[in-house]
Design an enzyme around this catalytic site. Sequence first.
Site, PDB file in Angstrom:
ATOM      1  N   SER A 109       0.817  -1.219   0.000  1.00  0.00           N
ATOM      2  CA  SER A 109       0.000   0.000   0.000  1.00  0.00           C
ATOM      3  C   SER A 109       0.855   1.275   0.000  1.00  0.00           C
ATOM      4  CB  SER A 109      -0.914   0.032   1.222  1.00  0.00           C
ATOM      5  OG  SER A 109      -1.593   1.270   1.237  1.00  0.00           O
ATOM      6  N   THR A 136      -8.801  -1.683   2.788  1.00  0.00           N
ATOM      7  CA  THR A 136      -8.517  -2.253   1.471  1.00  0.00           C
ATOM      8  C   THR A 136      -8.759  -3.757   1.489  1.00  0.00           C
ATOM      9  OG1 THR A 136      -6.944  -2.246  -0.349  1.00  0.00           O
ATOM     10  CG2 THR A 136      -5.979  -2.366   1.841  1.00  0.00           C
ATOM     11  N   LYS A 188     -13.298  -4.635   2.416  1.00  0.00           N
ATOM     12  CA  LYS A 188     -14.172  -3.513   2.039  1.00  0.00           C
ATOM     13  C   LYS A 188     -15.656  -3.794   2.267  1.00  0.00           C
ATOM     14  CE  LYS A 188     -11.050  -1.307  -1.209  1.00  0.00           C
ATOM     15  NZ  LYS A 188     -10.860  -0.665  -2.495  1.00  0.00           N
ATOM     16  N   GLY A 204     -13.639  -9.340 -13.426  1.00  0.00           N
ATOM     17  CA  GLY A 204     -13.502  -9.440 -11.978  1.00  0.00           C
ATOM     18  C   GLY A 204     -14.759  -9.018 -11.249  1.00  0.00           C
ATOM     19  N   GLY A 239     -14.648  -8.939  -7.672  1.00  0.00           N
ATOM     20  CA  GLY A 239     -14.140  -8.859  -6.302  1.00  0.00           C
ATOM     21  C   GLY A 239     -14.478  -7.523  -5.661  1.00  0.00           C
ATOM     22  N   ARG A 264     -13.944 -15.388 -12.919  1.00  0.00           N
ATOM     23  CA  ARG A 264     -13.589 -16.817 -12.881  1.00  0.00           C
ATOM     24  C   ARG A 264     -14.672 -17.613 -12.140  1.00  0.00           C
ATOM     25  NH1 ARG A 264      -8.322 -18.323  -9.506  1.00  0.00           N
ATOM     26  NH2 ARG A 264      -9.579 -17.224  -7.970  1.00  0.00           N
TER      27      ARG A 264
HETATM   28  P1  ATR Z   1     -12.137 -10.905  -3.124  1.00  0.00           P
HETATM   29  O1  ATR Z   1     -12.370 -12.051  -4.107  1.00  0.00           O
HETATM   30  O2  ATR Z   1     -11.876 -11.342  -1.720  1.00  0.00           O
HETATM   31  O3  ATR Z   1     -13.131  -9.815  -3.234  1.00  0.00           O
HETATM   32  P2  ATR Z   1     -10.378  -9.256  -4.576  1.00  0.00           P
HETATM   33  O4  ATR Z   1      -8.891  -9.132  -4.567  1.00  0.00           O
HETATM   34  O5  ATR Z   1     -11.200  -8.055  -4.383  1.00  0.00           O
HETATM   35  O6  ATR Z   1     -10.723 -10.345  -3.514  1.00  0.00           O
HETATM   36  O7  ATR Z   1     -10.834  -9.924  -5.941  1.00  0.00           O
HETATM   37  C1  ATR Z   1     -10.001 -10.737  -6.634  1.00  0.00           C
HETATM   38  C2  ATR Z   1     -10.561 -10.849  -8.046  1.00  0.00           C
HETATM   39  O8  ATR Z   1      -9.534 -11.403  -8.877  1.00  0.00           O
HETATM   40  C3  ATR Z   1     -11.731 -11.794  -8.142  1.00  0.00           C
HETATM   41  O9  ATR Z   1     -12.550 -11.376  -9.212  1.00  0.00           O
HETATM   42  C4  ATR Z   1     -11.035 -13.115  -8.465  1.00  0.00           C
HETATM   43  O10 ATR Z   1     -11.819 -14.065  -9.090  1.00  0.00           O
HETATM   44  P3  ATR Z   1     -12.640 -15.158  -8.214  1.00  0.00           P
HETATM   45  O11 ATR Z   1     -13.861 -14.462  -7.746  1.00  0.00           O
HETATM   46  O12 ATR Z   1     -12.907 -16.259  -9.146  1.00  0.00           O
HETATM   47  O13 ATR Z   1     -11.717 -15.552  -7.082  1.00  0.00           O
HETATM   48  C5  ATR Z   1      -9.980 -12.641  -9.407  1.00  0.00           C
HETATM   49  N1  ATR Z   1      -8.853 -13.558  -9.498  1.00  0.00           N
HETATM   50  C6  ATR Z   1      -7.842 -13.719  -8.610  1.00  0.00           C
HETATM   51  N2  ATR Z   1      -6.968 -14.651  -9.040  1.00  0.00           N
HETATM   52  C7  ATR Z   1      -7.437 -15.107 -10.233  1.00  0.00           C
HETATM   53  C8  ATR Z   1      -6.986 -16.082 -11.193  1.00  0.00           C
HETATM   54  N3  ATR Z   1      -5.858 -16.787 -10.991  1.00  0.00           N
HETATM   55  N4  ATR Z   1      -7.721 -16.259 -12.306  1.00  0.00           N
HETATM   56  C9  ATR Z   1      -8.846 -15.558 -12.517  1.00  0.00           C
HETATM   57  N5  ATR Z   1      -9.330 -14.615 -11.653  1.00  0.00           N
HETATM   58  C10 ATR Z   1      -8.644 -14.396 -10.532  1.00  0.00           C
END
Ligand code: ATR
Length: 264
Positions: free
Chosen positions: A14, A61, A65, A125, A127, A150
């Site tokens: 960060s 972060t 969140k 994404g 997330g 994913r």
């Molecule tokens: P969180 O999933 O806890 O909200 P984030 O960092 O905010 O964490 O989100 C990570 C994002 O990156 C998600 O969309 C995640 O996909 P999943 O929901 O399937 O986990 C995506 N992500 C992380 N690693 C990945 C990978 N190796 N391939 C595809 N998507 C990935």
Amino acid sequence: MKKFLVIGNPINHSLSPKLHNFWIKKYNLEGIYNKKKLQQNGIEKIIKEIKKGEIDGINVTVPFKKIVISYLDNITPLAKETNSVNIVYKKNNNIVGDNTDVGGFECSLKHIHYNVKDKKVFVLGAGGVSPSIIFALKRLGVSKIFLSNRTRKKAEDLKKNYPDLEIIEWGDSVDFDMIVNATSLGLEGTDKINLSNKKPITNKLFYDVIYNPSKTDFLLNAEKLGNKIVNGKMMFIYQAQLAFKVWHNILPKIDTETIKLLNI
Ligand code: ATR
């Protein structure tokens, strides 16, 4: 002396302390901004410290969140709409959560003079940061948002809040004007985003929320094909600017010195 923190896990990457401490000094304020790596069970203690006035504000972060909301007294309409809080402070003895990621994303597009109105946007994404980006895009008047994740279930959950999203199978592509990488793919520099496109994509805008590395594989490939690229640095700076305004009632200037500070 006022105390501020960014909480998350991981937190090492960060740059919030660097930026906020730079502005605190620049505007001759008495304060210090640190970072703290937490497990979820550490959130409650931090919120109590804000309540007692031992901490004046925190940024939140990944991955807290959303979960942080359950520890707060109030959240602003924007935080409610996105189900995402990245800034917390005390107001009238209540602990309030707000969202400056939406504004940060909007300002970053203004910064590059990109008008997204009536454009088709493909968001990768579902997330923590995705709802803020989707809400901002809608507010800016895009004509269509495609969403791919994913884990399809998470995209479907987001669609419950934003029914006009169109979900795309992970790995598939669509015709778009702008594409946003809101996944963490690219952070480690190893994993790649593979989109199956029938023809090469050119003359589009590729936006990566990641700013470290400054050019992910996603951006490097897009640039080679003749697309415009932008990383998450300005979104990061603008969300911090809006947070600074909330805490100190000063809108810090974003000049070349500020931007250079975050060159990595
Ligand atoms: P969180 O999933 O806890 O909200 P984030 O960092 O905010 O964490 O989100 C990570 C994002 O990156 C998600 O969309 C995640 O996909 P999943 O929901 O399937 O986990 C995506 N992500 C992380 N690693 C990945 C990978 N190796 N391939 C595809 N998507 C990935």
